[in-house]
Design a protein around this motif. Sequence first.
Motif, PDB file in Angstrom:
ATOM      1  N   ILE A 133       0.853  -1.194   0.000  1.00 40.24           N
ATOM      2  CA  ILE A 133       0.000   0.000   0.000  1.00 40.24           C
ATOM      3  C   ILE A 133       0.885   1.239   0.000  1.00 40.24           C
ATOM      4  O   ILE A 133       0.598   2.225  -0.673  1.00 40.24           O
ATOM      5  CB  ILE A 133      -0.946   0.034   1.217  1.00 40.24           C
ATOM      6  CG1 ILE A 133      -1.807  -1.215   1.227  1.00 40.24           C
ATOM      7  CG2 ILE A 133      -1.854   1.253   1.167  1.00 40.24           C
ATOM      8  CD1 ILE A 133      -2.735  -1.299   2.396  1.00 40.24           C
ATOM      9  N   SER A 136       1.785   2.233  -3.461  1.00 45.03           N
ATOM     10  CA  SER A 136       0.759   2.980  -4.194  1.00 45.03           C
ATOM     11  C   SER A 136       0.737   4.428  -3.737  1.00 45.03           C
ATOM     12  O   SER A 136       0.632   5.347  -4.541  1.00 45.03           O
ATOM     13  CB  SER A 136      -0.625   2.400  -3.951  1.00 45.03           C
ATOM     14  OG  SER A 136      -0.607   1.050  -4.233  1.00 45.03           O
ATOM     15  N   GLU A 139       3.587   6.471  -5.148  1.00 44.96           N
ATOM     16  CA  GLU A 139       3.428   6.874  -6.547  1.00 44.96           C
ATOM     17  C   GLU A 139       2.448   8.028  -6.682  1.00 44.96           C
ATOM     18  O   GLU A 139       2.639   8.931  -7.463  1.00 44.96           O
ATOM     19  CB  GLU A 139       2.960   5.692  -7.384  1.00 44.96           C
ATOM     20  CG  GLU A 139       4.081   4.710  -7.591  1.00 44.96           C
ATOM     21  CD  GLU A 139       3.839   3.793  -8.749  1.00 44.96           C
ATOM     22  OE1 GLU A 139       2.714   3.721  -9.245  1.00 44.96           O
ATOM     23  OE2 GLU A 139       4.797   3.132  -9.161  1.00 44.96           O
ATOM     24  N   ASN A 140       1.395   7.972  -5.903  1.00 46.81           N
ATOM     25  CA  ASN A 140       0.379   9.014  -6.026  1.00 46.81           C
ATOM     26  C   ASN A 140       0.778  10.300  -5.341  1.00 46.81           C
ATOM     27  O   ASN A 140       0.365  11.376  -5.733  1.00 46.81           O
ATOM     28  CB  ASN A 140      -0.943   8.537  -5.433  1.00 46.81           C
ATOM     29  CG  ASN A 140      -1.509   7.401  -6.228  1.00 46.81           C
ATOM     30  OD1 ASN A 140      -1.207   7.270  -7.411  1.00 46.81           O
ATOM     31  ND2 ASN A 140      -2.289   6.570  -5.603  1.00 46.81           N
ATOM     32  N   SER A 142       3.993  11.338  -4.529  1.00 44.71           N
ATOM     33  CA  SER A 142       5.428  11.615  -4.506  1.00 44.71           C
ATOM     34  C   SER A 142       5.731  13.104  -4.437  1.00 44.71           C
ATOM     35  O   SER A 142       6.772  13.503  -3.959  1.00 44.71           O
ATOM     36  CB  SER A 142       6.125  10.977  -5.694  1.00 44.71           C
ATOM     37  OG  SER A 142       5.637  11.561  -6.857  1.00 44.71           O
ATOM     38  N   GLY A 143       4.817  13.915  -4.895  1.00 46.95           N
ATOM     39  CA  GLY A 143       5.058  15.355  -4.815  1.00 46.95           C
ATOM     40  C   GLY A 143       4.988  15.882  -3.396  1.00 46.95           C
ATOM     41  O   GLY A 143       5.574  16.912  -3.087  1.00 46.95           O
ATOM     42  N   GLN A 175      11.019  14.159  -4.715  1.00 44.98           N
ATOM     43  CA  GLN A 175      10.732  14.264  -6.141  1.00 44.98           C
ATOM     44  C   GLN A 175      11.421  13.141  -6.921  1.00 44.98           C
ATOM     45  O   GLN A 175      10.974  12.747  -7.968  1.00 44.98           O
ATOM     46  CB  GLN A 175      11.276  15.594  -6.605  1.00 44.98           C
ATOM     47  CG  GLN A 175      10.518  16.169  -7.750  1.00 44.98           C
ATOM     48  CD  GLN A 175      10.922  17.598  -7.966  1.00 44.98           C
ATOM     49  OE1 GLN A 175      11.609  18.193  -7.156  1.00 44.98           O
ATOM     50  NE2 GLN A 175      10.509  18.136  -9.066  1.00 44.98           N
ATOM     51  N   TYR A 176      12.549  12.698  -6.374  1.00 46.89           N
ATOM     52  CA  TYR A 176      13.338  11.707  -7.101  1.00 46.89           C
ATOM     53  C   TYR A 176      13.258  10.316  -6.500  1.00 46.89           C
ATOM     54  O   TYR A 176      14.044   9.465  -6.808  1.00 46.89           O
ATOM     55  CB  TYR A 176      14.799  12.165  -7.164  1.00 46.89           C
ATOM     56  CG  TYR A 176      14.943  13.488  -7.849  1.00 46.89           C
ATOM     57  CD1 TYR A 176      14.231  13.750  -9.008  1.00 46.89           C
ATOM     58  CD2 TYR A 176      15.761  14.466  -7.334  1.00 46.89           C
ATOM     59  CE1 TYR A 176      14.335  14.962  -9.637  1.00 46.89           C
ATOM     60  CE2 TYR A 176      15.885  15.688  -7.954  1.00 46.89           C
ATOM     61  CZ  TYR A 176      15.163  15.930  -9.112  1.00 46.89           C
ATOM     62  OH  TYR A 176      15.275  17.121  -9.733  1.00 46.89           O
ATOM     63  N   ASP A 178      12.639   6.703  -5.952  1.00 46.37           N
ATOM     64  CA  ASP A 178      12.334   5.573  -6.811  1.00 46.37           C
ATOM     65  C   ASP A 178      11.564   4.583  -5.950  1.00 46.37           C
ATOM     66  O   ASP A 178      12.105   3.996  -5.027  1.00 46.37           O
ATOM     67  CB  ASP A 178      13.638   4.956  -7.307  1.00 46.37           C
ATOM     68  CG  ASP A 178      13.370   3.762  -8.197  1.00 46.37           C
ATOM     69  OD1 ASP A 178      12.353   3.085  -7.979  1.00 46.37           O
ATOM     70  OD2 ASP A 178      14.177   3.511  -9.090  1.00 46.37           O
TER      71      ASP A 178
END
Lengths: 204, 184
Positions: A133, A136, A139-140, A142-143, A175-176, A178
């Motif tokens: 989770i 997910s 990814e959503n 990350s900002g 921001q970066y 991974d």
Amino acid sequence: MKMNDEVLRYLAGMLSEDEKKKFELQMENSPLLKEKLEKKERYLRELKALGSVEADSHYFENLMPRLRQKMASGKKKSFSFYPGLAYIIPVLAIALFFLIKPFGFNPFNRASGSSAEFAKEVSRMNDRTKVEILGSLMENESGTLQADILPENAAEAVENTMGEELYQGTDSKSQYLDTDELLNSVSGDEAESIYQNMINKKIL
Amino acid sequence: MAEEKDFEYVRRFINGDEMAFNLLVQKYQQKIYWHARRMLGNHMDADEVTQEVLIVLYTKLKSFNFKSSLFTWIYRITATRSINHLNKRKVKRFLFLEDSDYDTLRDSGDIVEDIENKEKINKLDRVLEYLPVKQREVFVLRNYDELSYEEISKITGRSVGGLKANYFHALKKVTERMEKNENE
């Protein structure tokens, strides 16, 4: 490994003009470096070729008529004929909410700030689920995720993978991030502590 | 020049010329479909996103402000819708809400018909599926839509530095994957 990363940085356009010149000069004197670059360029060409396929042109010829039909039928399905129906769905939703609320289910718990409930839910999950989770969310969000919500070893793993220079020009390491690298480096307990940090910072 | 032509079509459409919308669709439909297809990896989802994008275009075009290019605007809608679709799919899968016959349905009516082309595009999907969404987006926009970082930045609203880092990671993963496939 370092040579590979240098080749990828070159291909990604991450080198400055000076670094680029230096890399190209280095390549002239290093058959190995040249070979590595050519191999990666070949992979990219192959991938590009895989993406150019012939498709049935009828699909595109029929797309607009299909769309017009869909838009027309969408209009017919509106509540314009039965204005009363427009109220039924929200009324039913509210009734359903009050019906199930006494049984302990409140879909607005998280939105209304019941973080303790969410934290309790997280602690019940198995380690794999926690990390999945989190993936997910990373990814959503990350900002908005900052490096300071990460446990030390995960932040270190991120730095080791990417190198400090990648952070230049930004005040947010997130921001970066991974996601894969990060998820490989956190345990279930650490994922739980990341959730806790996210809750404290009102990200969740 | 192309931008001026687009603006002319938009103005004509705003003034009630439906044909102008058809011309815009003809111009952009393939770009929209193939971007969605590469992002989502199958025809069914790409078709759904393409239709969604065109409907948004039809309904919102009248409020287009002519400040950015139409091309950027369309790509922004397509990119956002594709990512939303992927996220929705992820949540559905996570909550076991996905259709049990999703894998069969996803390729029904596929517009890539012959075996050789199908094999090519499936091979590409298998490589791209290893990329997290944002890396996949940059990789697709750069490699297949052939856009510059600056153009991608306008579309995604992310910084050029961030996009380069995403692309770096994407390159690393796809080239490792290709190498692995080659050695198998």
